[in-house]
Design a protein around this motif. Structure first.
Motif: not given
Length: 502
Positions: A205-211, A263-277
């Protein structure tokens, strides 16, 4: 009454035949007699939205008001707007803000513009700060600019890897020491039920949201491939030419590993902010995670009951292959190339973000500057901070030696002795590592990484460009920023930020 307050008040009033005490009494009147020398003073602080960072300042501000009479007002703006709003307020002479609490690396640009107050004279009069208790990295790199202290730390930031002890033990796996092992553990644990609710969970689990500060994680991966010679080598630019050291095999590999973790994270990881993750981690759904020190305290928070006493922490993984700075290719570690390697693995714990630090507006009036410094000192002092760093929601992570050596506050907060020892051990291993990699601390730092790197990384994650195209675009963007600020000036500041004095 401290000597700092007396000095500030005396200078403000000028001479007139009064003694120092009489001068102060004339200015402060009954308030001082009640032990509140800053009655009538307002300290306006600008920082990111709470509760992380901001809310604890609000609460400590109430205490500070009771002690000194100063009114502390905390103003919040979105992280993406914080630097520009602070810079504009101070650079245009608006000066509605007395204290900025911001990413420590941003202070370099503010100091270069003459906007930050030099805190050394205040520290000399401060008998409560205990400067030597602040861990060397934060004391020498986060707080100092060009050899003088312009900021005080309220939060020490660097990345670590967290893992579910119970999950790895059940599979006979060890915590990862290399990035290849990280991917292998993530793959082996992905799709298993980690919290017993019958739903498949995640390996990483690594949050990957832009900005949203997600670009720090790819730097945490890149550091061990790029830097081998100690903190003074850096991971961003050539130390002689200021040319970007990003268009190479090391950074390309880091980008690819970063994307592969998805590949091993939540399906919406690219949209997750730090709080989400963090919410996913606290729900017990992640076998591995990369984050700052917050996961430790968050695991003992009521919302983290699913992972209470189940987490472990280790220093960031490393690599057995590292960058040849001449060719841009990866080569095998040798004792000469990787003098700090452990069992052939080069580690470079990354001071992601570096931490939240407070700086005082140099244009504020003298009494407000002194009051502002005293509030930052109050936040920084062990009596307050040794408690604050044990509370997960504050966002404050350890930065004092006493916070790392004494288990008692952590156990009192709810840590088991075993986890407290493991957690603090991982922090000490990172902070004391001679190859710790520093975050970027030069004018334009936010543009280099928070804009250009973040933008191209997001495009790469979205499949718009390849890793090779991403690093080439970043190289071009960084060169433009360097030229705008002045190559020679940037090189001098960059070298100084790494402790290079010649």
């Amino acid at each position: 009454m401290t000597r700092g307050i007396e000095t500030a008040l005396s200078r403000r009033a000028g001479t007139g035949g009064l003694t120092a005490v009489g001068l102060v009494l004339a200015l402060a009147g009954p308030a001082l007699a009640q032990g509140k020398p800053y009655a009538g003073v307002t300290i306006d602080i600008l920082t990111r939205p709470g509760p992380v960072i901001a809310q604890r300042m609000v609460e400590r501000g109430v205490e500070f008001t009771e002690l000194t009479g100063a009114e502390v007002r905390v103003h919040e703006v979105p992280f993406a707007e914080l630097f520009q709003k602070l810079l504009t307020d101070w650079a245009t002479g608006t000066n509605s803000i007395d204290v900025g609490v911001f990413q420590s690396g941003w202070g370099v640009e503010l100091q270069a513009a003459g906007l930050l107050e030099n805190l050394d004279p205040y520290i000399e009069r401060d008998d409560k700060l205990d400067l030597q208790d602040i861990a060397p990295y934060f004391r020498e790199y986060n707080q100092k600019i060009a050899g003088s202290t312009y900021q005080l730390t309220i939060d020490g930031d660097f990345h670590m890897v967290y893992y579910r002890r119970d999950v790895l033990e059940a599979l006979g796996l060890q915590p990862p020491t290399t990035w290849e092992e990280y991917l292998a553990v993530a793959e082996a644990t992905n799709g298993l039920d980690h919290n017993g609710d019958g739903t498949p969970d995640y390996g990483s689990c690594i949050f990957k949201k832009r900005n949203a500060q997600s670009y720090f994680a790819v730097q945490s991966i890149a550091a061990s491939f790029v830097q081998t010679q100690g903190t003074g080598q850096g991971i961003y630019f050539d130390l002689e030419t200021m040319e970007p050291m990003i268009n190479n095999e090391a950074w390309i590999t880091a980008f690819e590993i970063y994307k592969k973790t998805g590949d091993y994270g939540p399906p919406d990881e690219v949209n997750q902010d730090i709080g989400d993750t963090r919410a996913v981690v606290q729900a017990g759904r992640c076998a591995l995670a990369i984050d700052w020190g917050d996961i430790g305290p968050l695991s003992i928070d009521p919302s983290g009951e699913a992972i209470r006493d189940k987490m472990g922490a280790v220093m960031l993984p490393g690599s057995t292959r590292v960058l040849d700075w001449e060719t841009g290719q990866l080569v095998d570690c040798t004792p000469e190339i990787c003098p700090h390697a452990i069992n052939g693995v080069n580690h470079a714990p990354f001071a992601a973000f570096g931490g939240w630090s407070g700086g005082v507006n140099a244009a504020a009036d003298e009494l407000t500057r002194q009051a502002s410094y005293d509030f930052l000192s109050y936040m920084n002092q062990a009596a307050q901070s040794n408690v604050d760093v044990t509370i997960g929601w504050t966002g404050y992570n350890p930065y004092r030696n006493s916070q790392l050596e004494n288990l008692d506050p952590w156990v009192a907060a709810g840590f088991s002795p075993e986890f407290a020892e493991n957690y603090l051990g991982a922090i000490k291993a990172s902070l004391n590592h001679p190859n710790m990699a520093s975050d970027l601390r030069i004018p334009g730092a936010q543009q280099y990484t928070g804009v250009v790197l973040d933008r191209e990384l997001s495009r790469f994650l979205a499949g718009e460009i390849t890793a090779e195209q991403a690093v080439a675009n970043i190289e071009e963007g960084w060169e433009e920023i360097t030229e705008d600020f002045g190559r020679d000036e940037q090189l001098e500041i960059y070298r100084a930020s790494l402790g290079i004095t010649n």
